[in-house]
Design an enzyme around this catalytic site. Structure first.
Site, PDB file in Angstrom:
ATOM      1  N   ASP A   1       0.842  -1.196   0.000  1.00  0.00           N
ATOM      2  CA  ASP A   1       0.000   0.000   0.000  1.00  0.00           C
ATOM      3  C   ASP A   1       0.876   1.245   0.000  1.00  0.00           C
ATOM      4  OD1 ASP A   1      -2.967   1.092   0.854  1.00  0.00           O
ATOM      5  OD2 ASP A   1      -1.371   2.286   1.756  1.00  0.00           O
TER       6      ASP A   1
ATOM      7  N   TYR B   1       3.010  10.023  -0.465  1.00  0.00           N
ATOM      8  CA  TYR B   1       4.150   9.481   0.264  1.00  0.00           C
ATOM      9  C   TYR B   1       5.466   9.688  -0.477  1.00  0.00           C
ATOM     10  CZ  TYR B   1       0.356   6.917   2.618  1.00  0.00           C
ATOM     11  OH  TYR B   1      -0.796   6.569   3.276  1.00  0.00           O
TER      12      TYR B   1
ATOM     13  N   LYS C   1      -2.888   5.935  -4.019  1.00  0.00           N
ATOM     14  CA  LYS C   1      -3.984   6.845  -3.683  1.00  0.00           C
ATOM     15  C   LYS C   1      -3.834   8.185  -4.393  1.00  0.00           C
ATOM     16  CE  LYS C   1      -3.779   4.847   0.960  1.00  0.00           C
ATOM     17  NZ  LYS C   1      -2.337   4.548   1.000  1.00  0.00           N
TER      18      LYS C   1
ATOM     19  N   HIS D   1      -7.887   9.653  -1.492  1.00  0.00           N
ATOM     20  CA  HIS D   1      -7.134   9.591  -0.235  1.00  0.00           C
ATOM     21  C   HIS D   1      -7.860  10.253   0.939  1.00  0.00           C
ATOM     22  CE1 HIS D   1      -2.667   9.423   1.224  1.00  0.00           C
ATOM     23  NE2 HIS D   1      -3.494   9.107   2.187  1.00  0.00           N
TER      24      HIS D   1
END
Length: 280
Positions: free
Chosen positions: A46, A51, A76, A109
């Site tokens: 994931d 990120y 996401k 998200h």
């Protein structure tokens, strides 16, 4: 190593119930991901555009030599990319960074769309229509949302054609949103939990430590095992290979019902991540 159970989504896609989460601010390690894939049998990863590790993850997957068809890769869409055309472009860009032709799961998200002059509901609906089209085109094998509450899901159900296949929400002993879990079950939405260790806060709780001693397991295994026994798809994060190996050893024991119930008493509405309850 015992095999990881699989959860069937409403569209027939099959997702491993245990995955490896990643994050920003030091939440990614190339060595750890390669180890998880190659040595621990992890097949579910994931991540998210936010990120900043999609390109790095592509390198780790390539080094692991695990075939693409054996992997479940989730990423996401961040709100700055919400909107029909922006969402499509962001999806293609994430896929390119990940080095894949399709995403196993693509999630919105966060429910707050951050678009001045437009309602969150309107922007969520427009963005979701883009995800529906990408699903129909095969760019995403499943689509879903993250941090959405019942009110957000109800609006989406009224405005759009496809019910989300997954809702990924904070879930751990101190944050047990059972009304949301039951709603998702009723609507055929698979419930996925992040932060199963409450960012480490659960690992020092006396009840968790007592159960760890009782079962001859680690505190993290008690928390992850509890989530999985509740049927929650679970994605603990770690950059430590030893911890990742430990977190994968959760299929060889079962918590007794009375101990599951004891952990159920720890709910105190605590959020260790973002709190979506104020988002309209």
């Amino acid at each position: 190593m015992l095999p990881c159970p699989i959860v069937s989504l409403s569209n027939g896609q099959k997702i491993p119930i245990l995955g490896l989460g990643t994050s920003h601010h030091g939440g990614y390690s190339h060595e750890a991901v390669v180890y998880a894939l190659r040595d621990c049998g992890i097949r579910h990863i994931d991540t998210a555009k936010r990120y900043g590790c999609e390109e790095a993850l592509a390198k780790a997957v390539a080094e692991s030599r695990v075939p693409r068809d054996d992997l479940w890769i989730t990423t996401k869409l961040w709100p700055y990319d919400y909107g029909y055309h922006s969402a499509k472009q962001a999806c293609l860009a994430s896929s390119a960074r990940l080095g894949v032709d399709y995403l196993d799961l693509y999630l919105m998200h966060w429910p707050d769309c951050m678009v001045p002059g437009r309602s969150n509901r309107d922007v969520r609906a427009e963005t979701w229509r883009a995800l529906e089209d990408m699903y129909d085109e095969g760019l995403c094998h499943a689509i879903g949302v993250s941090n959405f509450l019942i009110s957000h899901l109800e609006e989406l159900k009224d405005d759009c054609g496809i019910v989300p296949h997954v809702n990924q929400v904070e879930f751990h002993p101190f944050q047990q949103p059972w009304d949301l879990v039951r709603y998702c079950q009723k609507e055929g939405i698979a419930f996925q939990g992040f932060c199963p260790l409450a960012k480490g806060q659960a690992l020092s709780h006396p009840l968790i430590l007592g159960l760890a001693e009782k079962y001859g397991r680690s505190a993290s295994q008690i928390c992850i095992g509890w989530s999985i026994q509740n049927g929650v798809i679970t994605i603990p994060k770690s950059t430590n290979p030893q911890r990742i190996f430990e977190n994968c050893q959760v299929f060889g024991f079962q918590l007794e019902e009375k101990d599951m119930a004891l952990i159920g008493t720890l709910h105190d509405e605590r959020h260790v991540s973002w709190d979506p309850t104020l988002v309209k």
